[in-house]
Structures are given as structure tokens and as C-alpha cells.
Design an enzyme around this catalytic site. Structure first.
Site, PDB file in Angstrom:
ATOM      1  N   GLY A  43     -11.359 -25.411   1.171  1.00 66.96           N
ATOM      2  CA  GLY A  43     -11.549 -26.513   0.216  1.00 66.96           C
ATOM      3  C   GLY A  43     -12.042 -26.102  -1.169  1.00 66.96           C
ATOM      4  O   GLY A  43     -11.406 -26.420  -2.178  1.00 66.96           O
ATOM      5  N   ARG A  53      -7.466 -24.851  19.551  1.00 67.55           N
ATOM      6  CA  ARG A  53      -8.400 -24.041  18.771  1.00 67.55           C
ATOM      7  C   ARG A  53      -9.709 -23.974  19.550  1.00 67.55           C
ATOM      8  O   ARG A  53     -10.314 -25.003  19.866  1.00 67.55           O
ATOM      9  CB  ARG A  53      -8.646 -24.691  17.412  1.00 67.55           C
ATOM     10  CG  ARG A  53      -9.678 -23.923  16.640  1.00 67.55           C
ATOM     11  CD  ARG A  53     -10.180 -24.702  15.468  1.00 67.55           C
ATOM     12  NE  ARG A  53     -11.144 -23.887  14.745  1.00 67.55           N
ATOM     13  CZ  ARG A  53     -12.165 -24.387  14.078  1.00 67.55           C
ATOM     14  NH1 ARG A  53     -12.360 -25.689  14.047  1.00 67.55           N
ATOM     15  NH2 ARG A  53     -12.998 -23.598  13.456  1.00 67.55           N
ATOM     16  N   ARG A 101     -17.689 -31.275  -5.381  1.00 68.09           N
ATOM     17  CA  ARG A 101     -17.209 -32.178  -6.450  1.00 68.09           C
ATOM     18  C   ARG A 101     -18.363 -33.043  -6.974  1.00 68.09           C
ATOM     19  O   ARG A 101     -18.499 -33.258  -8.173  1.00 68.09           O
ATOM     20  CB  ARG A 101     -16.073 -33.064  -5.923  1.00 68.09           C
ATOM     21  CG  ARG A 101     -14.799 -32.275  -5.691  1.00 68.09           C
ATOM     22  CD  ARG A 101     -13.839 -33.011  -4.815  1.00 68.09           C
ATOM     23  NE  ARG A 101     -14.313 -33.062  -3.433  1.00 68.09           N
ATOM     24  CZ  ARG A 101     -13.570 -33.364  -2.394  1.00 68.09           C
ATOM     25  NH1 ARG A 101     -12.300 -33.676  -2.573  1.00 68.09           N
ATOM     26  NH2 ARG A 101     -14.055 -33.369  -1.178  1.00 68.09           N
ATOM     27  N   LYS A 119      -8.348 -33.385  15.976  1.00 71.27           N
ATOM     28  CA  LYS A 119      -7.349 -33.182  14.917  1.00 71.27           C
ATOM     29  C   LYS A 119      -6.105 -32.647  15.608  1.00 71.27           C
ATOM     30  O   LYS A 119      -6.225 -31.814  16.522  1.00 71.27           O
ATOM     31  CB  LYS A 119      -7.833 -32.133  13.915  1.00 71.27           C
ATOM     32  CG  LYS A 119      -8.902 -32.625  12.978  1.00 71.27           C
ATOM     33  CD  LYS A 119      -9.184 -31.569  11.909  1.00 71.27           C
ATOM     34  CE  LYS A 119     -10.512 -31.836  11.241  1.00 71.27           C
ATOM     35  NZ  LYS A 119     -11.205 -30.642  10.827  1.00 71.27           N
ATOM     36  N   GLY A 177     -12.618 -22.832  -2.283  1.00 75.21           N
ATOM     37  CA  GLY A 177     -11.894 -21.632  -2.733  1.00 75.21           C
ATOM     38  C   GLY A 177     -10.533 -21.976  -3.333  1.00 75.21           C
ATOM     39  O   GLY A 177     -10.117 -21.389  -4.340  1.00 75.21           O
ATOM     40  N   GLU A 212      -4.620 -23.055   9.141  1.00 78.34           N
ATOM     41  CA  GLU A 212      -5.079 -22.624  10.460  1.00 78.34           C
ATOM     42  C   GLU A 212      -4.157 -23.135  11.569  1.00 78.34           C
ATOM     43  O   GLU A 212      -3.912 -22.431  12.545  1.00 78.34           O
ATOM     44  CB  GLU A 212      -6.521 -23.102  10.680  1.00 78.34           C
ATOM     45  CG  GLU A 212      -7.493 -22.324   9.812  1.00 78.34           C
ATOM     46  CD  GLU A 212      -8.902 -22.887   9.805  1.00 78.34           C
ATOM     47  OE1 GLU A 212      -9.123 -23.874   9.104  1.00 78.34           O
ATOM     48  OE2 GLU A 212      -9.764 -22.327  10.493  1.00 78.34           O
ATOM     49  N   ARG A 218     -25.654 -25.946   5.531  1.00 79.84           N
ATOM     50  CA  ARG A 218     -26.262 -24.822   6.276  1.00 79.84           C
ATOM     51  C   ARG A 218     -26.891 -23.834   5.316  1.00 79.84           C
ATOM     52  O   ARG A 218     -26.322 -23.542   4.264  1.00 79.84           O
ATOM     53  CB  ARG A 218     -25.176 -24.108   7.107  1.00 79.84           C
ATOM     54  CG  ARG A 218     -24.628 -24.975   8.213  1.00 79.84           C
ATOM     55  CD  ARG A 218     -23.507 -24.274   8.954  1.00 79.84           C
ATOM     56  NE  ARG A 218     -22.289 -25.031   8.913  1.00 79.84           N
ATOM     57  CZ  ARG A 218     -21.077 -24.546   9.192  1.00 79.84           C
ATOM     58  NH1 ARG A 218     -20.934 -23.278   9.518  1.00 79.84           N
ATOM     59  NH2 ARG A 218     -20.014 -25.314   9.139  1.00 79.84           N
ATOM     60  N   HIS A 239     -13.769 -17.454   2.323  1.00 78.82           N
ATOM     61  CA  HIS A 239     -13.402 -18.749   2.908  1.00 78.82           C
ATOM     62  C   HIS A 239     -14.512 -19.709   2.522  1.00 78.82           C
ATOM     63  O   HIS A 239     -15.608 -19.671   3.083  1.00 78.82           O
ATOM     64  CB  HIS A 239     -13.257 -18.616   4.429  1.00 78.82           C
ATOM     65  CG  HIS A 239     -12.912 -19.910   5.112  1.00 78.82           C
ATOM     66  ND1 HIS A 239     -11.698 -20.129   5.729  1.00 78.82           N
ATOM     67  CD2 HIS A 239     -13.602 -21.057   5.258  1.00 78.82           C
ATOM     68  CE1 HIS A 239     -11.670 -21.357   6.214  1.00 78.82           C
ATOM     69  NE2 HIS A 239     -12.824 -21.938   5.949  1.00 78.82           N
ATOM     70  N   ASN A 271      -7.241 -29.514  17.846  1.00 85.83           N
ATOM     71  CA  ASN A 271      -8.573 -29.040  17.471  1.00 85.83           C
ATOM     72  C   ASN A 271      -9.551 -30.132  17.899  1.00 85.83           C
ATOM     73  O   ASN A 271      -9.745 -31.120  17.194  1.00 85.83           O
ATOM     74  CB  ASN A 271      -8.623 -28.807  15.960  1.00 85.83           C
ATOM     75  CG  ASN A 271      -9.960 -28.270  15.499  1.00 85.83           C
ATOM     76  OD1 ASN A 271     -10.904 -28.171  16.292  1.00 85.83           O
ATOM     77  ND2 ASN A 271     -10.067 -27.939  14.235  1.00 85.83           N
ATOM     78  N   HIS A 299     -14.068 -18.437  11.454  1.00 83.79           N
ATOM     79  CA  HIS A 299     -12.985 -18.564  10.465  1.00 83.79           C
ATOM     80  C   HIS A 299     -11.937 -17.470  10.671  1.00 83.79           C
ATOM     81  O   HIS A 299     -11.217 -17.112   9.731  1.00 83.79           O
ATOM     82  CB  HIS A 299     -13.509 -18.478   9.011  1.00 83.79           C
ATOM     83  CG  HIS A 299     -14.433 -19.598   8.620  1.00 83.79           C
ATOM     84  ND1 HIS A 299     -15.445 -19.445   7.724  1.00 83.79           N
ATOM     85  CD2 HIS A 299     -14.497 -20.889   9.027  1.00 83.79           C
ATOM     86  CE1 HIS A 299     -16.092 -20.593   7.572  1.00 83.79           C
ATOM     87  NE2 HIS A 299     -15.535 -21.486   8.368  1.00 83.79           N
TER      88      HIS A 299
HETATM   89  P1  ADP Z   1     -14.130 -27.458   6.376  1.00 83.74           P
HETATM   90  O1  ADP Z   1     -15.062 -26.288   6.332  1.00 83.74           O
HETATM   91  O2  ADP Z   1     -14.758 -28.696   6.922  1.00 83.74           O
HETATM   92  O3  ADP Z   1     -12.752 -27.168   6.922  1.00 83.74           O
HETATM   93  P2  ADP Z   1     -12.763 -27.707   3.820  1.00 83.74           P
HETATM   94  O4  ADP Z   1     -12.161 -26.361   3.794  1.00 83.74           O
HETATM   95  O5  ADP Z   1     -11.860 -28.885   3.944  1.00 83.74           O
HETATM   96  O6  ADP Z   1     -13.951 -27.834   4.837  1.00 83.74           O
HETATM   97  O7  ADP Z   1     -13.620 -27.872   2.470  1.00 83.74           O
HETATM   98  C1  ADP Z   1     -14.346 -29.037   2.239  1.00 83.74           C
HETATM   99  C2  ADP Z   1     -15.136 -28.871   0.963  1.00 83.74           C
HETATM  100  O8  ADP Z   1     -14.274 -28.433  -0.095  1.00 83.74           O
HETATM  101  C3  ADP Z   1     -15.719 -30.193   0.462  1.00 83.74           C
HETATM  102  O9  ADP Z   1     -16.979 -30.418   0.980  1.00 83.74           O
HETATM  103  C4  ADP Z   1     -15.775 -29.983  -1.032  1.00 83.74           C
HETATM  104  O10 ADP Z   1     -17.044 -29.437  -1.344  1.00 83.74           O
HETATM  105  C5  ADP Z   1     -14.740 -28.935  -1.322  1.00 83.74           C
HETATM  106  N1  ADP Z   1     -13.605 -29.442  -2.107  1.00 83.74           N
HETATM  107  C6  ADP Z   1     -12.501 -30.049  -1.650  1.00 83.74           C
HETATM  108  N2  ADP Z   1     -11.684 -30.362  -2.676  1.00 83.74           N
HETATM  109  C7  ADP Z   1     -12.295 -29.923  -3.803  1.00 83.74           C
HETATM  110  C8  ADP Z   1     -11.993 -29.942  -5.199  1.00 83.74           C
HETATM  111  N3  ADP Z   1     -10.851 -30.470  -5.656  1.00 83.74           N
HETATM  112  N4  ADP Z   1     -12.869 -29.387  -6.055  1.00 83.74           N
HETATM  113  C9  ADP Z   1     -14.013 -28.851  -5.605  1.00 83.74           C
HETATM  114  N5  ADP Z   1     -14.367 -28.804  -4.317  1.00 83.74           N
HETATM  115  C10 ADP Z   1     -13.533 -29.330  -3.423  1.00 83.74           C
END
Ligand code: ADP
Length: 422
Positions: free
Chosen positions: A335, A96, A289, A14, A337, A389, A246, A213, A7, A185
Site C-alpha cells: 500500500g 494462504r 494518507r 478474502k 510502497g 500475493e 505495531r 514491503h 485468505n 510477507h
Molecule cells: P496490508 O498490510 O493490510 O495488506 P496494504 O498493503 O493494503 O496493507 O497497505 C495499507 C496501507 O497503505 C494503508 O494503511 C495506507 O497507510 C497505505 N496507503 C494505501 N494507499 C495509499 C496512498 N495512495 N498513499 C499513501 N498511503 C497509502
């Protein structure tokens, strides 16, 4: 079969080396800060096992070529011994690609024609597609004898019908410039839809789903009979719910107002909507967080940003219920979800009228690969599914390579059909 999944971003690569026969991750890693004085390499061998080995270094990485060489070095001459004995044990490289435009309805083997078509889509996603192409170029140079496969984020959404993918603009903008909703996505959506079908013990072709997502980028997708029929991200990954930085949906007249009232030019507006808006724009924080921590201290703007985030997702769930008619499951992934029970609870509160009732105790657990969080009386299943993914990209690459083998060799066709090779 070992597949290296790449990626390639504008300043990072990555990667994962996957043993696709066992669907096991052999190595996962990140080359970052390419082009800066102090680059970064994080390489994890045998992740999640008792033999896990982590290497972190900060070498200077002038360009993607040196970044990829660093990756190969880790795989073949890693500090803890080689992962593969020789480069020939990497059987294919899967890339990707963010924007396939309308040129791609499925993943494909990389050829000169494919590179041309991805290049033609650079106008639709300049940063992403240019970086993805760089990854392909470097991999072709460093793995000259290995098949390269391109897997697109947009492909899953190519089943969206015209009345849903068109913007109500002069039609020639679509005909000449291909301006329309594409959605992103897609790889994540395909993965979780497949997992959901397995969990529900139903063919995916019979599943109606709403996928949430929720990561840095957020999207909601309506899946009918296993196919995407609408999605919130548009011609670029800016439309839809509120995201980390965004803005999501805004009135398109905003551009004219900002230009006239504030003298902002189009570049400044674009940067603001992509990088300085969303949760960050409202409360200064873009990580959920941090927003929870601020809310707990009584930060009203953090609370407002949270409420806006939840409300917009709720609206999309309502819209996609109307689109689908019948919904088998709502899926939370990525993240936020996967990890944020408070967001999940707030998003689903008050949706009993749609047949959704949450089991709050189940929701507070931490999922392994997946977990069910609806109450027994809920008409709609609610699942938290960890997306993967890279594995999905690996699976799609294996499919492309198998089809290619079948096309090239009747012997392989017969062997595959007889089930002798998986
Ligand atoms: P990307 O869209 O970059 O792939 P991710 O799917 O890794 O992002 O999600 C990243 C986001 O997920 C972080 O910015 C954070 O807001 C959220 N996140 C990650 N871990 C947690 C957690 N334990 N609790 C709440 N939010 C989280």
C-alpha cells in the site's frame, strides 16, 4: 485451470478465483464481519474489465462455513449469471497460511499430517493460523473432491542462515520451543523478486535485492541470489520498522519496565505493542494518507511519526546493504510502497553514497504493474512493483499440483516434459 485462492482471517475471508492458464482474475471478493449482526459481502466479477460487476450486501454471516457458502453461491449462482457452471470447474483451492514454522520449506498439498503440522504452529501465530485452519476445514467440507494446497508466508525466508535467524538467547529455547526469526510477507517477496528479475532481464538466482514491503504491516528483506538471507519481521510480525499500529524494534527490557513501573500484565503489553503503537501510538493516526493530511495542517506529532517511519526504514536499507555487499535493486511494494511518492523520496534521500539516486519526476508518477524511479546515473535500480500475493499463491499451487501429477502418473510426466500442457 481455475484455482480458488482463500485468505481466511479471524473474522473475514478474502478470496479470488483465478484462471491460471491466462493468469486472469475471474472473481475477487471479501466476506467480512463474520460473527457480527451485520456481516459484509463484496464480490467483484471480471475486475478491471468493462464487464466488471460489483455486488455489496450485508447479510448476517454466523461463521466461516456460512461465509464460504456465500462465496460459492456468488461463483455458481451470481446475480449476473454464474462465473463457473458447476463447483467441479473449480479445480483446486489454495490457502494462504501465515506461519509454517520450520515444518514447511515449500508449499504442499493439504493432508491430515499437514493439518497437524499447521496446528502445531498455532502457538507461534495463534490468531492467524487458527483462522487459516478454519478456512481449510470449511473448504475441505464444501469441496470434498478438490485438491487443497497450503502456501506459507514464512517459506520464502527458510533460506535465512542460522546466524541471522537465531536470537542470542539460551540455545535450548530454539531447540525446544523453536524460538527464532521466521519472517513474513514471503509470498509478496517471492512475487516481486520474480517480477524484478524479469524487469532486469536476469535470472532471479543472480539478483541481489532489498525489498521494502510497506503496508499496514511493514518489512524489509535482503535477497541474495534470489533467496532471502535476512528479514526484519521476527518470530511474530512485530519486529522491524515502525508500522501502522505495531511498534517494530524495541528494547526487549521494555516488558519488564512496563510491568514493574506501570503494573501492566503481559496481555496488556502485547496488545499495546501490536495495536496501539507504531504510527498510531505516536500521533493517533495509522493510515499514511491521514498522516500526510495532518502534516500539511502543521500537526507536529504526525510529522514526528512520519520521520520515525522513514528513519527506521533507512536504517534497514543500510544494514542490508552491508549484508549483501552488492545490491542490484531496491524494490518498493504494498500500500505505502506502491502509492506514496513522498515516503519513497524521504526514504531514499541522502543515499547517494550507497549508489542510489532518485529520479524525482519518475517517482511522482503512478505505477501500472511497475515503474523504475532511479536516475540514469544511479548504480542501484529502484523499482516500484505492485505486489500480487493471490497470483503468487495461485502460481505456487499450480506448481505443487503439477509435481503431484508427475509423481502420480508417468503419462503426465511425459506430457508435461514434452511441453504439451503448460
Ligand atoms: P496490508 O498490510 O493490510 O495488506 P496494504 O498493503 O493494503 O496493507 O497497505 C495499507 C496501507 O497503505 C494503508 O494503511 C495506507 O497507510 C497505505 N496507503 C494505501 N494507499 C495509499 C496512498 N495512495 N498513499 C499513501 N498511503 C497509502
Amino acid at each position: 485451470m481455475n484455482i480458488l485462492v482463500i485468505n481466511s482471517g479471524s473474522s473475514s475471508i478474502k478470496y479470488q478465483l483465478l484462471d491460471m492458464d491466462r493468469e486472469r482474475v475471474l472473481v475477487t471478493g471479501l466476506v467480512e464481519r463474520i460473527g457480527e449482526v451485520h456481516g459484509g459481502l463484496t464480490n467483484r466479477t471480471n475486475p478491471g474489465t468493462k464487464n466488471e460487476r460489483l455486488i455489496q450486501r450485508s447479510p448476517t454471516i454466523p461463521d466461516h462455513n456460512s461465509g464460504m457458502r456465500l462465496v460459492i453461491e456468488q461463483l455458481i449462482h451470481g446475480q449476473d449469471g454464474p462465473v463457473v457452471g458447476d463447483i467441479s470447474e473449480i479445480h483446486a483451492v489454495a490457502h494462504r497460511i501465515v506461519h509454517g514454522g520450520e515444518s514447511f520449506r515449500q508449499p504442499v498439498l493439504v493432508t491430515e499430517k499437514v493439518i497437524e503440522a499447521i496446528t502445531a504452529n498455532v502457538v507461534l501465530a495463534p490468531l492467524h493460523n487458527s483462522a487459516n485452519l478454519e478456512g481449510i476445514r470449511v473448504a475441505m467440507e464444501l469441496f470434498p473432491d478438490v485438491e487443497q494446497v497450503a502456501v506459507f508466508d514464512t517459506v520464502f525466508h527458510q533460506t535465512i542462515p542460522p546466524y541471522a535467524f537465531l536470537y542470542a538467547l539460551p540455545y535450548e529455547l530454539y531447540e525446544k520451543d523453536r524460538i527464532r526469526r521466521y519472517g513474513f510477507h514471503g509470498t509478496s517477496n517471492k512475487f516481486v523478486a520474480g517480477e524484478c528479475a524479469r524487469i532486469l532481464d536476469k535470472p532471479v538466482q543472480e539478483c541481489n535485492l532489498i525489498t521494502l514491503h510497506l503496508g499496514n504491516g511493514c518489512s524489509v528483506t535482503a535477497v541474495k541470489n534470489g533467496c532471502s538471507v535476512d528479514t526484519s519481521l521476527g518470530i511474530t510480525p512485530l519486529e522491524g520498522p515502525v508500522m501502522g499500529t505495531r511498534c517494530g524494534d524495541v528494547d526487549p527490557a521494555l516488558h519488564a519496565i512496563l510491568h514493574r513501573n506501570r503494573g501492566m500484565d503481559i496481555e496488556a503489553i502485547d496488545t499495546m505493542l501490536n495495536r496501539e503503537s507504531g504510527l498510531k501510538g505516536v500521533c493517533g493516526l495509522n493510515d499514511m494518507r491521514d498522516i500526510h493530511a495532518a502534516r500539511q495542517k502543521g500537526d507536529e506529532m504526525a510529522q514526528l511519526a512520519f520521520d520515525m517511519f522513514v528513519y527506521r526504514i533507512k536504517k534497514y536499507i543500510g544494514m542490508y546493504f552491508a549484508v549483501l555487499g552488492r545490491v542490484d535493486a531496491v524494490i518498493f511494494t504494498a500500500g505505502i510502497g506502491e502509492n506514496d511518492s513522498e515516503v519513497r523520496e524521504s526514504v531514499l534521500s541522502g543515499l547517494q553514497g550507497l549508489g542510489i539516486t532518485l529520479d524525482k519526476v519518475a517517482n511522482d508518477r503512478c505505477p501500472d504493474a511497475w515503474m523504475r524511479i532511479n536516475a540514469p546515473e544511479s548504480r542501484v535500480e529502484v523499482l516500484v512493483i505492485r505486489t500480487n500475493e493471490e497470483l503468487e499463491i495461485g502460481r505456487q499451487a499450480v506448481e505443487v499440483l503439477s509435481q503431484e501429477l508427475v509423481r502420480e502418473s508417468p503419462f503426465w510426466a511425459a506430457t508435461l516434459q514434452s511441453g504439451m500442457v503448460s
